[in-house]
Design an enzyme around this catalytic site. Structure first.
Site, PDB file in Angstrom:
ATOM      1  CB  SER A 227      -0.964  -0.061   1.188  1.00 44.22           C
ATOM      2  OG  SER A 227      -2.004   0.871   1.063  1.00 44.22           O
ATOM      3  CG  ASP A 453      -5.858  -2.978  -4.026  1.00 41.27           C
ATOM      4  OD1 ASP A 453      -6.485  -2.167  -3.319  1.00 41.27           O
ATOM      5  OD2 ASP A 453      -4.764  -3.448  -3.705  1.00 41.27           O
ATOM      6  CG  HIS A 483      -5.383  -2.804   0.273  1.00 39.85           C
ATOM      7  ND1 HIS A 483      -4.958  -2.160  -0.856  1.00 39.85           N
ATOM      8  CD2 HIS A 483      -4.749  -2.207   1.308  1.00 39.85           C
ATOM      9  CE1 HIS A 483      -4.101  -1.206  -0.527  1.00 39.85           C
ATOM     10  NE2 HIS A 483      -3.949  -1.222   0.788  1.00 39.85           N
TER      11      HIS A 483
END
Length: 514
Positions: A227, A453, A483
């Site tokens: 991320s 995602d 994610h």
């Protein structure tokens, strides 16, 4: 979505929080200033601080051994490397395999920005046990986060009010109130954290990682970023291309976007995830309890939010489930397909007037523990994001963009658009429109994008690969949901990542896993 205008906001730390005395750290002296030569004093790990999310000390490792924690000294201001220092909190699990097969340390950043690596790595250790055969697994609280000179803003009771506010204002009075709440929060950050606020940019954290590399005794930085951690990894590669070892970027932030573009991209990503959730529920052989068709599911959610805006329902006493809390709860559950069952159950209960599950999900996203204490996730997220990004948006900017955001997602669009005001009146100017991640001369970097995602849309992986530069990025696509990719436990993805990190086998760029 702790800071909903950022595509890297809220990461795996929130998932760990659902399933399962702050150390100030500023103002020390460097002594002789030879920070790369410092020796780390590894000891048993303490229980997490309130800023890290609280809880118990990490349990023993899945296959034996104990977690060890240490503190690294780093300059408060990297432009004055012999000035005041701050403490950077570290955690490690020693490599489990033979000493002669050990490669070095593998440093993790799990995202946010604002997530505590010291608490997240133990929560997901089982997923990385194969990598531990040849690496010491290492993570850290980046500066401004957890036990690393944490940014402090509002109290727990003030944050309860903050997260209950109407974040989708419909008229001037509501807009004024929303702006005043944002200004109060930002003023509290300046008042309580004035010394550290100018020094929490991603470039500062990247320099900390290079110091960490040296202190850990590694010639190269072997790195796993997830991320926002992919942005941090890209910035590191830009600043120190010759120091990059084997690096993986998973759930990739688009480094070319302004905050506005990132917010719009994330809006589309969460809408796609909601569409996939509705399709999954209504396509099963058993009856979907929250709607007869995909559109019916989404229509009923829209009606719930509209009803909550007029009249909240009981949540976790004494708080009520507001429209804003419900949106946060829905968003949290879309980070992982494993959470879809919680969303289904939470919506069922909410339709019957009980908001506990959606509020629990919302609390998890916002870093609130069961005892009412908040981690400093929101404070750090805001401080790092606003220090990194130069644009400062106005209510006129938001209102001009609202139609485009609504078109992207009737549910998430307005919420994300108004979130762009989070850096209004921030005390520190932003560094740039977007980060520079160009890294000519770097070793290959494996860039992994997930087509489903919601938080870091798939298109960002290609943009990151292009921005890193020719001959640097190796692209891998995972056709999945949620994610990130490696923690989905997809065997194809894990073979490719493990093959690179453990054996140096660079996958063929453009490979696809499903």
């Amino acid at each position: 979505m702790a800071n909903p205008s950022r595509p890297r906001a809220a990461a795996l730390i929130t998932t760990a929080a659902l399933l399962s005395a702050v150390l100030a750290g500023c103002g020390g002296s460097t002594g002789d200033g030879d920070l790369p030569a410092q020796k780390l004093d590894w000891k048993d790990c303490p229980a997490p601080s309130e800023a890290e999310g609280g809880g118990s000390a990490p349990s023993p490792l899945p296959h034996g051994g104990d977690w060890q924690c240490a503190t690294m000294k780093a300059p408060l201001d990297w432009s004055r490397p012999k000035g005041d220092t701050i403490d950077i909190a570290l955690i490690r699990a020693r490599a489990s395999g033979p000493a002669d097969k050990r490669i070095g340390s593998l440093v993790f950043n799990f995202g946010g920005p604002g997530g505590s690596g010291v608490t997240t790595l133990p929560a997901f250790a089982g997923d990385y046990s194969n990598l531990r055969t040849r690496y010491d697994l290492v993570s850290f609280d980046p500066r401004g986060v957890g036990r690393s000179a944490p940014v402090e803003c509002e109290s727990n009771s003030q944050l309860d009010v903050y997260f209950q506010q109407d974040a989708v204002p419909d008229d001037k009075a509501e807009r004024d109130q929303f702006l005043q709440r944002t200004k109060r929060f930002n003023a509290a950050c300046e008042r309580n954290s004035k010394k550290v606020l100018p020094h929490v940019r991603t470039t500062d954290a990247a320099r900390d990682m290079d110091l960490m590399r040296q202190v850990l005794g590694d010639d190269k930085l072997h790195y796993f970023g997830i991320s926002y951690g992919t942005e941090l990894g890209g910035v590191y590669a830009h600043l120190f291309p010759k120091h990059v070892g084997r690096a993986v970027l998973d759930a990739v932030v688009d480094p070319t976007q302004t905050p506005e573009q990132g917010a719009l991209g994330q809006t589309k990503g969460f809408q796609l995830a909601l569409d996939n959730f509705a399709k999954d529920c209504t396509s099963k052989t058993t009856e979907c309890p929250i709607g007869d068709t995909e559109q019916d599911v989404k229509d009923r959610i829209a009606k719930l939010l509209a009803d909550l805006e007029k009249k909240p329902i009981p949540g976790i006493f004494p708080r009520q489930l507001t429209e804003t809390a419900a949106i946060n709860g829905i968003a949290q559950s879309l980070y992982s397909k494993d959470f879809w069952e919680y969303l289904t159950e939470g919506l069922e209960q909410a339709y019957d007037g009980d908001g506990k599950i959606l509020m629990l999900l919302s609390d998890s996203l916002n870093g609130r523990s069961e005892n009412g204490d908040y981690s400093n996730l929101l404070a750090a997220n805001t401080a790092i994001s606003c220090s990194d990004a130069k644009p400062r948006y106005t209510t006129d900017d938001v209102q001009r963009k609202l139609p485009e955001f609504r078109a992207a997602s009737p549910l998430f669009g307005p919420f994300m658009a108004w979130g762009m005001l989070s850096c209004t009146d921030w005390a520190v100017p932003g560094a740039a429109d977007h980060p520079d991640v160009s890294a000519p001369g770097s070793a290959p970097i494996l860039v992994v994008g997930n087509t489903g995602d919601p938080a870091t849309p798939y298109e960002g992986a290609k943009k990151m690969a292009d921005a890193l530069g020719e001959g640097v990025a190796v692209e891998l696509t995972y056709k999945g949901q949620g994610h990130g990719s490696y923690d989905s436990k997809n065997k194809c993805v894990q073979r490719a990542v493990d093959g690179y990190l453990l054996d140096g086998k660079v996958p063929k760029s453009g490979a696809v896993c499903s």
